[in-house]
Each structure stands twice: as C-alpha cells, then as structure tokens.
Design a protein around this motif. Structure first.
Motif, mmCIF file in Angstrom:
data_model
loop_
_atom_site.group_PDB
_atom_site.id
_atom_site.type_symbol
_atom_site.label_atom_id
_atom_site.label_comp_id
_atom_site.label_asym_id
_atom_site.label_seq_id
_atom_site.Cartn_x
_atom_site.Cartn_y
_atom_site.Cartn_z
ATOM 1 N N LEU A 5 0.852 -1.180 0.000
ATOM 2 C CA LEU A 5 0.000 0.000 0.000
ATOM 3 C C LEU A 5 0.890 1.233 0.000
ATOM 4 N N SER B 216 -1.422 -1.117 -4.321
ATOM 5 C CA SER B 216 -2.533 -0.167 -4.386
ATOM 6 C C SER B 216 -2.019 1.201 -3.978
ATOM 7 N N MET C 74 -3.059 4.957 -2.367
ATOM 8 C CA MET C 74 -4.026 5.754 -1.616
ATOM 9 C C MET C 74 -3.597 7.207 -1.677
ATOM 10 N N LEU D 230 -8.898 3.492 -3.816
ATOM 11 C CA LEU D 230 -8.457 4.225 -2.635
ATOM 12 C C LEU D 230 -8.022 5.658 -2.965
ATOM 13 N N VAL E 285 -6.150 6.109 6.627
ATOM 14 C CA VAL E 285 -5.674 4.738 6.433
ATOM 15 C C VAL E 285 -6.242 3.903 7.578
ATOM 16 N N THR E 286 -7.439 3.408 7.406
ATOM 17 C CA THR E 286 -8.154 2.721 8.477
ATOM 18 C C THR E 286 -7.615 1.312 8.685
ATOM 19 N N ASP F 207 -9.356 -1.341 8.537
ATOM 20 C CA ASP F 207 -9.947 -2.197 7.512
ATOM 21 C C ASP F 207 -9.109 -2.187 6.236
ATOM 22 N N ILE F 208 -8.470 -1.059 5.949
ATOM 23 C CA ILE F 208 -7.581 -0.981 4.789
ATOM 24 C C ILE F 208 -6.276 -1.698 5.082
ATOM 25 N N ASP G 39 -5.496 -5.623 4.728
ATOM 26 C CA ASP G 39 -5.408 -6.269 3.415
ATOM 27 C C ASP G 39 -4.016 -6.208 2.798
#
Length: 308
Positions: free
Chosen positions: A4, A56, A58, A83, A121-122, A124-125, A128
C-alpha cells in the motif's frame, strides 16, 4: 506480498531544457514539453505495478481536468483507483524544469493529496496489505508526530512492514517530529541531501549513525550517481550504481524506493534491496519524467550484476 503506497499524487508539466538564460528570453523552443503523472506515492505505486508487484495507491485528486487526467492514466496502467479520494479540492500539480544535464527543479501548487491524514488509512484498509509505504513525509502536514507514529503502530499490529521516504524541505524540525514514528519504522530511505538536512551531519556515515540511533531497523541513503549506502554491523556498506546516460533525474529517488520495496517482497536482505533500487534508479534517469519503463521483477533480478 501486497504493498500500500500512501501520499502525493501530482500532475507534472515537464519542460526541457531550462536554464537561467531562458528567463531572459521572450520566446524559446523546448526539446520536450509534456504532461505526466507524478508524486512520490504515485510514482512508487506505478513502478511497482510495472514490475508486476501487487500494489494499491491511496491518495486524493480534485474533480478537475488534472484529476481526471491522473485517474485516466492510473486506469491505463491497470492500477486500481478504489483508494483515490476525489473532491472539490483542486488537484496538486508541478512544473518540472529540467536542465540539459538532467537536473530538475519543481515549482509546485499543493492540492487535494496534501490534505490526506493518517486516520484515512483505516484498520480495515491496513489488514489487506503486507507493506505500508508512506512516500511524502515533509510535504504531508498531517503526517508527523503522534499521528504518524499511531499509523505505523497500527500497521505493526497487523504485521505490516513499514517503509518511509521524505520529500520537500525537511530539516531538524522534521527529525524531531518523526522521533515517535521511528520506533515503529522498519525501513527509512532518505536522499543524502535530506539526511544531511535532518541530522546536521555532513558525511553519509555520520548521517546513518544518527538515524540508526533512533532505532529504525534499516536506514539506506540514496546517493544519486554514487549509488546508495547503509550501515551493516556498524560498518559503512556502499552499494555501487549502475551506469546510465542521464536525461532527467525526476523520479529517480522514487524508482530507487520502488526497487527496494520490490526486494522486500522477495525476502532480500538490505544490500540486495539497495542493488535493486540502484538498478531501477538507473533506468529512471535515462527517461523523461517520473514514470519509468521497467522490466518485470523476475527479469530485473536476472539483470542484477552487482555482487552484494
């Protein structure tokens, strides 16, 4: 491993050649004048995607021409935009003035991506991903002190490796603001200029010793055409560069970071990660703009000729 990348995404207008004499002219011609996407986090994400790494991005862009251009480019490069936040804030952009020798100067206008916050950037993110890279500390106002430290601490709780690069005019104040975050940081990748500004030291070895005293697991300094350096068991280790014909240094540091992170995904030790970074950086300076044409990772590994 899935990466990320969080930070700046910018629309770049690249102009070459530009030197002091140009400013005295009414009109002149350019060898190159082109629009491209840029920004630390964006560059690293695109490069990793080019190499075949799962990644990914963000960031944030505006609902304007520049934002639409960036989103179209990312989709064309098969990089997901789920994102990427869009909104009324204008898209960040830069004029990149490039000399005949390939050195560059940025004239920037801040925008939507500079409003990012660590809380975006939670958990839940984070859950992964395997690697968290923050690419633009020093030019992301919310990413400092307790906020940055808190993000890295959350990432570590989920088992992520944490990687950090800095940008902008970092200094001793930046160093103080990052102290809390260093405790949760696995890899720090400043340039020699940034390392000197942050530590007050002149020599790379002294910069490394000061930075490693902050308990960062791995610190590697990008040395441009001199390659890269790190400390290993208290000894300075120089990782030699790959030869290149320099056309433009824009994005070279980001290409190095991309190669280093790609090495992490392969389980490489820091020296070999640096060699991968040097290789990617050498490819970057031979091309105009921050987007680098890179081979797939398995091909790059075969091309690594530096013994580490």
């Amino acid at each position: 491993m899935r990466v990320l990348c969080v930070g700046l995404t910018v629309c770049d207008l690249l102009v070459k050649p530009v030197d002091r004499a140009v400013l005295k002219l009414d009109t002149c011609t350019a060898d190159a004048l082109t629009v491209n996407i840029g920004g630390d986090a964006c560059n690293v994400a695109v490069n990793l995607r080019e190499m075949g790494v799962s990644v990914s991005l963000m960031s944030a862009v505006g609902e304007d021409f520049f934002g639409r251009y960036i989103m179209d480019c990312l989709k064309e490069k098969d990089l997901g935009t789920d994102l990427i936040r869009t909104g009324k804030e204008e898209t960040a952009r830069s004029a990149v003035l490039i000399s005949n020798a390939g050195e560059r100067c940025f004239i920037s206008r801040k925008g939507a991506c500079h409003k990012l916050r660590p809380s975006d950037v939670t958990d839940d993110i984070l859950k992964d991903f395997d690697i968290l890279y923050i690419g633009s500390v020093g030019d992301l106002p919310a990413f400092e002190g307790e906020s940055l430290a808190g993000l890295f601490a959350r990432a570590k709780r989920f088992g992520l490796k944490t990687v950090l690069d800095v940008t902008g005019e970092v200094d001793r104040t930046t160093m103080r603001n990052m102290k809390e975050a260093f405790a949760h940081l696995d890899v720090f990748l400043p340039s020699i200029r940034e390392a000197r500004n942050m530590t007050g030291a002149a020599e790379a070895e002294e910069c490394l010793k000061i930075l490693e005293s902050e308990q960062v697991q791995t610190v590697c300094i990008k040395m441009g055409e001199a390659g890269s350096v790190l400390l290993r068991d208290g000894t300075l280790r120089r990782i030699p560069p790959y030869p290149a014909d320099c056309a433009d240094t824009t994005g070279a540091g980001d290409a190095f970071v991309s190669g280093f992170i790609a090495g992490i995904t392969l389980g490489y030790d820091p020296e070999k990660c640096c060699a991968l970074g040097n290789y990617a950086g050498s490819k970057a300076v031979e091309q105009l703009g921050a987007q680098v044409k890179l081979e797939k990772l398995e091909t790059i590994v075969q091309n690594l000729t530096v013994e580490v």
